[in-house]
Structures are given as C-alpha cells and as structure tokens.
Design a protein around this motif. Sequence first.
Motif, PDB file in Angstrom:
ATOM      1  N   ARG A  42      71.151  83.048  85.659  1.00 18.25           N
ATOM      2  CA  ARG A  42      70.043  83.507  86.342  1.00 18.25           C
ATOM      3  C   ARG A  42      68.444  82.324  87.230  1.00 18.25           C
ATOM      4  O   ARG A  42      67.846  82.850  87.993  1.00 18.25           O
ATOM      5  CB  ARG A  42      69.122  83.688  84.552  1.00 18.25           C
ATOM      6  CG  ARG A  42      69.713  84.770  83.958  1.00 18.25           C
ATOM      7  CD  ARG A  42      68.459  84.732  82.776  1.00 18.25           C
ATOM      8  NE  ARG A  42      68.886  85.779  81.790  1.00 18.25           N
ATOM      9  CZ  ARG A  42      69.355  86.994  81.277  1.00 18.25           C
ATOM     10  NH1 ARG A  42      68.463  87.460  82.290  1.00 18.25           N
ATOM     11  NH2 ARG A  42      69.692  87.096  80.698  1.00 18.25           N
ATOM     12  N   GLY A  43      68.725  81.138  87.206  1.00 12.32           N
ATOM     13  CA  GLY A  43      67.733  80.837  87.442  1.00 12.32           C
ATOM     14  C   GLY A  43      68.678  80.806  89.130  1.00 12.32           C
ATOM     15  O   GLY A  43      67.370  80.501  89.293  1.00 12.32           O
ATOM     16  N   GLU A  46      67.217  83.738  90.594  1.00 16.57           N
ATOM     17  CA  GLU A  46      65.601  83.321  90.643  1.00 16.57           C
ATOM     18  C   GLU A  46      65.287  83.185  92.394  1.00 16.57           C
ATOM     19  O   GLU A  46      64.611  83.407  93.216  1.00 16.57           O
ATOM     20  CB  GLU A  46      64.838  83.267  89.808  1.00 16.57           C
ATOM     21  CG  GLU A  46      64.768  83.885  88.415  1.00 16.57           C
ATOM     22  CD  GLU A  46      63.699  83.976  86.639  1.00 16.57           C
ATOM     23  OE1 GLU A  46      63.215  82.594  87.133  1.00 16.57           O
ATOM     24  OE2 GLU A  46      64.436  83.603  85.715  1.00 16.57           O
ATOM     25  N   SER A  47      65.465  82.359  92.239  1.00 19.70           N
ATOM     26  CA  SER A  47      65.049  81.528  92.815  1.00 19.70           C
ATOM     27  C   SER A  47      65.443  81.856  94.126  1.00 19.70           C
ATOM     28  O   SER A  47      65.063  82.173  95.729  1.00 19.70           O
ATOM     29  CB  SER A  47      66.224  79.637  92.967  1.00 19.70           C
ATOM     30  OG  SER A  47      67.778  79.537  92.701  1.00 19.70           O
ATOM     31  N   GLY A  49      65.948  85.087  94.907  1.00 15.40           N
ATOM     32  CA  GLY A  49      65.774  86.723  95.190  1.00 15.40           C
ATOM     33  C   GLY A  49      66.805  87.366  94.780  1.00 15.40           C
ATOM     34  O   GLY A  49      67.094  88.470  95.399  1.00 15.40           O
ATOM     35  N   PRO A  52      71.112  88.461  89.297  1.00 16.56           N
ATOM     36  CA  PRO A  52      72.094  88.225  88.588  1.00 16.56           C
ATOM     37  C   PRO A  52      73.228  88.369  87.824  1.00 16.56           C
ATOM     38  O   PRO A  52      74.272  87.165  88.032  1.00 16.56           O
ATOM     39  CB  PRO A  52      70.651  88.134  86.885  1.00 16.56           C
ATOM     40  CG  PRO A  52      69.835  88.057  86.562  1.00 16.56           C
ATOM     41  CD  PRO A  52      69.573  89.463  88.075  1.00 16.56           C
TER      42      PRO A  52
END
Length: 126
Positions: A42-43, A46-47, A49, A52
Amino acid sequence: MTLKIDIDGGATDAPYEQVRARIAEQARSGALPAGYKLPTVRGLAESLGLAPNTVAKAYRALEADGVIETRGRNGTFVAAAGDAAARAASAEAQAYAERARRLGLTEDAALAAVRDALRAAYGNSG
C-alpha cells in the motif's frame, strides 16, 4: 540507500513490470542490499500513484524470482538475489539444453535460438 522508482506512463511495459524491473535492477546492482526492507504494498502504491494490486503483482513476481522475500508481518525484504537468480538461471539453462537436444537441435542451432531470445528480451543493444 533508498528505493528509486519512476513510472513512465508512455512506456510499452505495464506499470507492474516497471516496478518489478526497477526493484530487480537495484537489488542485483547492490543499490538495494540484501536485507533492505521494502515499503508495504500500500505504501509503495500510494507513493507511485498506482493501485495496490499493481504493486502486489510486482512483489509476487519478484518473490517468485527469488529477488525479494516476505517475512509475514515483519515485512518484505531484498533477498540474497544474486545467488538465487544465478541458481534459477542455471537450472533453466540446463532444462533448455536438455530439451534442445531431445528436439534434435545442433549446439549451434540451440545457441542461435538463445541469442535470438536474449536479443528480444534485452533489445538489440548487446
């Protein structure tokens, strides 16, 4: 040392393949040493774009290739990829050699097939 990934929206490679390739390159070059803890799915998603599932697909492929290892709740880490990659490549090469021989290919024909496949995979640069 930090993980460096840039996703090229205009590239022919899918985003998950770009993630997989960048992590594999950095692990094999030593930019990400064995034991380096990777971001969570997930991290990283997110970073970058990304969804997941895209990052999860890349992580699964990297784990199957022996580049990374998941240690349950402790996270995902760069494995000692060089040894695992070399062993896997050697095993695949052995299997190919045996299959080529069974098919009746000469050594030159088998090598030519490998060269063509490598050119296709790596581009015509080498």
